[in-house]
Design a protein around this motif. Sequence first.
Motif, PDB file in Angstrom:
ATOM      1  N   MET A 130       1.135  -1.271   0.103  1.00  0.00           N
ATOM      2  CA  MET A 130       0.076   0.165   0.046  1.00  0.00           C
ATOM      3  C   MET A 130       0.948   1.413  -0.064  1.00  0.00           C
ATOM      4  N   LYS A 131       0.416   2.360  -0.712  1.00  0.00           N
ATOM      5  CA  LYS A 131       1.157   3.354  -0.906  1.00  0.00           C
ATOM      6  C   LYS A 131       0.251   4.660  -0.578  1.00  0.00           C
ATOM      7  N   ALA A 132       0.785   5.630  -0.009  1.00  0.00           N
ATOM      8  CA  ALA A 132       0.054   6.931   0.209  1.00  0.00           C
ATOM      9  C   ALA A 132       0.637   7.888  -0.534  1.00  0.00           C
ATOM     10  N   LYS A 133      -0.165   8.936  -1.110  1.00  0.00           N
ATOM     11  CA  LYS A 133       0.389  10.081  -1.790  1.00  0.00           C
ATOM     12  C   LYS A 133      -0.446  11.332  -1.061  1.00  0.00           C
ATOM     13  N   VAL A 134       0.434  12.103  -0.642  1.00  0.00           N
ATOM     14  CA  VAL A 134       0.081  13.294   0.085  1.00  0.00           C
ATOM     15  C   VAL A 134      -0.335  14.273  -0.811  1.00  0.00           C
ATOM     16  N   ASN A 135      -1.637  14.833  -0.588  1.00  0.00           N
ATOM     17  CA  ASN A 135      -2.092  15.948  -1.643  1.00  0.00           C
ATOM     18  C   ASN A 135      -2.135  17.048  -1.068  1.00  0.00           C
ATOM     19  N   ASP A 136      -2.097  17.325   0.434  1.00  0.00           N
ATOM     20  CA  ASP A 136      -2.434  18.408   1.124  1.00  0.00           C
ATOM     21  C   ASP A 136      -2.146  18.281   2.548  1.00  0.00           C
ATOM     22  N   SER A 139      -3.134   3.821  -2.742  1.00  0.00           N
ATOM     23  CA  SER A 139      -3.110   3.017  -3.813  1.00  0.00           C
ATOM     24  C   SER A 139      -2.607   1.612  -3.261  1.00  0.00           C
ATOM     25  N   LEU A 140      -3.036   0.777  -4.146  1.00  0.00           N
ATOM     26  CA  LEU A 140      -2.761  -0.681  -3.504  1.00  0.00           C
ATOM     27  C   LEU A 140      -2.668  -1.341  -5.029  1.00  0.00           C
ATOM     28  N   GLN A 141      -1.311  -2.143  -4.922  1.00  0.00           N
ATOM     29  CA  GLN A 141      -0.952  -2.468  -6.052  1.00  0.00           C
ATOM     30  C   GLN A 141      -1.054  -1.847  -7.609  1.00  0.00           C
ATOM     31  N   GLY A 142      -0.838  -0.527  -7.159  1.00  0.00           N
ATOM     32  CA  GLY A 142      -0.825   0.382  -8.260  1.00  0.00           C
ATOM     33  C   GLY A 142      -2.044   1.044  -8.574  1.00  0.00           C
ATOM     34  N   ASN A 143      -3.112   0.572  -7.999  1.00  0.00           N
ATOM     35  CA  ASN A 143      -4.456   1.095  -8.169  1.00  0.00           C
ATOM     36  C   ASN A 143      -4.890   1.961  -7.260  1.00  0.00           C
ATOM     37  N   VAL A 144      -5.465   3.089  -7.391  1.00  0.00           N
ATOM     38  CA  VAL A 144      -6.028   4.096  -6.336  1.00  0.00           C
ATOM     39  C   VAL A 144      -7.101   3.610  -5.839  1.00  0.00           C
ATOM     40  N   VAL A 145      -7.337   3.272  -4.498  1.00  0.00           N
ATOM     41  CA  VAL A 145      -8.254   2.383  -3.870  1.00  0.00           C
ATOM     42  C   VAL A 145      -9.188   3.733  -3.145  1.00  0.00           C
ATOM     43  N   GLU A 146      -8.358   4.745  -2.588  1.00  0.00           N
ATOM     44  CA  GLU A 146      -9.063   5.879  -1.927  1.00  0.00           C
ATOM     45  C   GLU A 146      -8.358   7.236  -2.223  1.00  0.00           C
ATOM     46  N   PRO A 147      -9.033   7.878  -3.329  1.00  0.00           N
ATOM     47  CA  PRO A 147      -8.457   9.024  -3.602  1.00  0.00           C
ATOM     48  C   PRO A 147      -8.398  10.362  -2.842  1.00  0.00           C
ATOM     49  N   ASN A 148      -9.439  10.403  -1.867  1.00  0.00           N
ATOM     50  CA  ASN A 148      -9.755  11.371  -1.087  1.00  0.00           C
ATOM     51  C   ASN A 148      -9.785  11.380   0.348  1.00  0.00           C
ATOM     52  N   ALA A 149      -8.622  10.464   0.894  1.00  0.00           N
ATOM     53  CA  ALA A 149      -8.513  10.022   2.357  1.00  0.00           C
ATOM     54  C   ALA A 149      -8.167  11.211   3.077  1.00  0.00           C
ATOM     55  N   SER A 150      -8.595  11.395   4.176  1.00  0.00           N
ATOM     56  CA  SER A 150      -8.134  12.295   5.229  1.00  0.00           C
ATOM     57  C   SER A 150      -7.685  11.655   6.446  1.00  0.00           C
ATOM     58  N   GLY A 151      -6.748  12.075   6.985  1.00  0.00           N
ATOM     59  CA  GLY A 151      -6.361  11.776   8.601  1.00  0.00           C
ATOM     60  C   GLY A 151      -5.422  12.790   9.324  1.00  0.00           C
ATOM     61  N   GLN A 152      -5.118  12.348  10.414  1.00  0.00           N
ATOM     62  CA  GLN A 152      -4.227  13.295  11.257  1.00  0.00           C
ATOM     63  C   GLN A 152      -2.921  12.812  11.265  1.00  0.00           C
ATOM     64  N   ALA A 153      -1.885  13.940  11.519  1.00  0.00           N
ATOM     65  CA  ALA A 153      -0.569  13.892  11.831  1.00  0.00           C
ATOM     66  C   ALA A 153      -0.129  14.419  13.059  1.00  0.00           C
ATOM     67  N   VAL A 154       0.693  13.949  13.819  1.00  0.00           N
ATOM     68  CA  VAL A 154       1.128  14.647  15.114  1.00  0.00           C
ATOM     69  C   VAL A 154       2.644  14.813  15.021  1.00  0.00           C
ATOM     70  N   ALA A 155       3.247  15.880  15.470  1.00  0.00           N
ATOM     71  CA  ALA A 155       4.692  16.088  15.579  1.00  0.00           C
ATOM     72  C   ALA A 155       5.131  15.438  16.927  1.00  0.00           C
ATOM     73  N   GLU A 156       6.166  14.732  16.691  1.00  0.00           N
ATOM     74  CA  GLU A 156       6.720  13.761  18.017  1.00  0.00           C
ATOM     75  C   GLU A 156       8.255  13.933  17.926  1.00  0.00           C
ATOM     76  N   ASN A 157       8.878  14.610  18.881  1.00  0.00           N
ATOM     77  CA  ASN A 157      10.494  14.723  18.876  1.00  0.00           C
ATOM     78  C   ASN A 157      10.864  15.245  17.353  1.00  0.00           C
ATOM     79  N   GLY A 158      10.218  16.160  16.882  1.00  0.00           N
ATOM     80  CA  GLY A 158      10.482  16.757  15.604  1.00  0.00           C
ATOM     81  C   GLY A 158      10.594  16.086  14.392  1.00  0.00           C
TER      82      GLY A 158
END
Length: 70
Positions: free
Chosen positions: A1-7, A23-42
């Motif tokens: 599985m790969k993720a391409k950050v759009n914004d 993307s899974l095996q070269g096919n986009v399976v979720e084009p508009n996913a949203s999630g959270q990220a956190v900063a930890e120790n830089g």
Amino acid sequence: MKAKVNDVVFVDAADATVLYALSLQGNVVEPNASGQAVAENGTWKVARSTLCGLLSQAGSASATAVPGCS
């Protein structure tokens, strides 16, 4: 599985909302996913809530093995 950050939208110095395509095996399976990220120790990391949600969506039994996922 790969993720391409759009914004990335920074909520504050330690939290961000990330819009990405999965993307899974070269096919986009979720084009508009949203999630959270956190900063930890830089370093920016995928938030536990986002990881647990992805594992749960995938039907992965390992979701319950991740600390904090239930």
